[in-house]
Design a protein around this motif. Structure first.
Motif, PDB file in Angstrom:
ATOM      1  N   PRO A  67      -6.980   1.102  56.620  1.00  0.00           N
ATOM      2  CA  PRO A  67      -6.670   0.093  55.597  1.00  0.00           C
ATOM      3  C   PRO A  67      -7.891  -0.279  54.757  1.00  0.00           C
ATOM      4  N   LEU A  68      -9.076  -0.266  55.348  1.00  0.00           N
ATOM      5  CA  LEU A  68     -10.285  -0.577  54.579  1.00  0.00           C
ATOM      6  C   LEU A  68     -10.549   0.504  53.538  1.00  0.00           C
ATOM      7  N   LEU A  71      -8.209  -0.116  50.643  1.00  0.00           N
ATOM      8  CA  LEU A  71      -8.670  -1.228  49.818  1.00  0.00           C
ATOM      9  C   LEU A  71      -9.853  -0.815  48.935  1.00  0.00           C
ATOM     10  N   ASN A  72     -10.818  -0.109  49.524  1.00  0.00           N
ATOM     11  CA  ASN A  72     -11.975   0.345  48.751  1.00  0.00           C
ATOM     12  C   ASN A  72     -11.553   1.313  47.642  1.00  0.00           C
ATOM     13  N   TYR A  74      -8.659   1.309  45.997  1.00  0.00           N
ATOM     14  CA  TYR A  74      -8.061   0.530  44.900  1.00  0.00           C
ATOM     15  C   TYR A  74      -9.131  -0.193  44.083  1.00  0.00           C
ATOM     16  N   ILE A  75     -10.159  -0.688  44.780  1.00  0.00           N
ATOM     17  CA  ILE A  75     -11.250  -1.364  44.067  1.00  0.00           C
ATOM     18  C   ILE A  75     -11.944  -0.391  43.116  1.00  0.00           C
ATOM     19  N   HIS A  98     -16.435  -4.734  46.058  1.00  0.00           N
ATOM     20  CA  HIS A  98     -16.895  -3.396  46.450  1.00  0.00           C
ATOM     21  C   HIS A  98     -18.068  -3.495  47.427  1.00  0.00           C
ATOM     22  N   GLY A 101     -16.803  -4.660  50.780  1.00  0.00           N
ATOM     23  CA  GLY A 101     -16.082  -3.572  51.437  1.00  0.00           C
ATOM     24  C   GLY A 101     -17.025  -2.547  52.044  1.00  0.00           C
TER      25      GLY A 101
END
Length: 311
Positions: A67-68, A71-72, A74-75, A98, A101
């Motif tokens: 999941p991390l 997320l990174n 998408y950032i 960013h 993350g």
């Protein structure tokens, strides 16, 4: 505060007894309820519990990676403005996201590395070669971060270095952890040096006598190891903490408020160096910078437990 099975202490009221000249000091007194077998069983139970806890936490940390990573991803997608233009405030927020993350990703990786070393599952993969290009590449990878922090990072190749059998991934982790540690505590405008040189290491066994096969004992001038050092112009480390800085989750008292990192970087470096059959230490005085050095033999040695202290 960490509590390990090795440091666990059982206390009880002492019962005065008359000294006996016939007593065996290796055996507990007659009638002592804390028999050797009981202590051994309790130690094994504590060790098994510690390993189960470490494995459970490592599994949880591993589950966080996916999941991390999403997320990174998408950032980074937003930062590249592929979903539309951004204003300055949005760019600033995404940059902070960013950075956070990346820090969290490093925490997870540190703990996963720690768990592998703690459970004894580390495997070395050696290849023989010249480490000058390897060290130069490590410096190149760290250069952007040093430039961002206003620091200078220097490395000068040493043509006298002999070929070395090394695990490039593990050795890069050791050097990167030392460089990262230097970058954290060196103020802007400071300097960090990476240096490597041939070294004659006279290893000694536990009783203090030199190992007969050591090359120095045979009057052979050839080096038997390589010494790598990372020096900085930071605040330095008080002498009383020169050993503790390599402990798990340790922070210097003056740095306890610092939130960056988990306090595992130097502990992981120590375990990896020990696994390579080497040793690591620090030379420093308060206000005079620090120099972290480690030695690794030119040829692989028998596996060394990663949890052990330096020899």
């Amino acid at each position: 505060m960490r509590v390990s099975p090795e440091n666990t202490c059982l206390s009880r009221e002492a019962t005065p007894t008359a000294p006996s000249t016939d007593a065996d000091p290796a055996q507990p007194p007659a009638g002592d309820p804390l028999r050797y077998d009981d202590l051994l069983q309790e130690y094994n139970q504590l060790r098994e519990r510690s390993l189960r806890t470490t494995n459970a936490l490592a599994s949880a940390a591993h589950d966080l990676k996916t999941p991390l990573a999403i997320l990174n991803g998408y950032i980074e997608l937003l930062q590249k403005e592929k979903l539309g233009p951004l204003n300055d405030r949005q760019r600033e927020i995404l940059e902070d996201m960013h950075t956070s993350g990346q820090r969290l990703q490093q925490f997870i990786q540190d703990f996963l590395s720690y768990s592998v070393l703690e459970t004894g599952e580390l495997k070395m993969r050696y290849e023989t070669g010249n480490i000058n290009p390897f060290l130069s590449e490590v410096c190149r990878l760290w250069s952007p971060r040093f430039q961002e922090r206003g620091l200078a990072l220097y490395f000068l190749a040493n043509e006298k270095l002999p070929e070395l059998a090394f695990d490039s991934a593990k050795l890069q982790r050791v050097i990167s952890n030392l460089i990262e540690n230097a970058s954290k505590f060196t103020p802007a405008g400071g300097t960090v040096w990476l240096h490597a040189e041939p070294h004659m290491w006279e290893r000694r066994n536990p009783n203090g006598s030199a190992i007969p096969s050591e090359r120095r004992r045979l009057n052979d001038p050839l080096p038997n190891s390589v010494k790598v050092s990372v020096s900085d112009t930071g605040p330095g480390i008080p002498a009383e903490y020169h050993i503790e800085v390599f402990d798990d989750f340790f922070r210097l008292p003056q740095n306890e408020a610092q939130t960056e990192g988990m306090g595992l970087g130097l502990a992981i470096a120590r375990r990896l160096v020990n696994a390579m059959g080497g040793k690591i230490w620090v030379e420093s005085e308060l206000g005079a910078g620090a120099k972290f050095s480690f030695i690794v033999p030119l040829k692989p040695v028998a596996a060394t437990p990663g949890k052990g202290k330096n020899k």
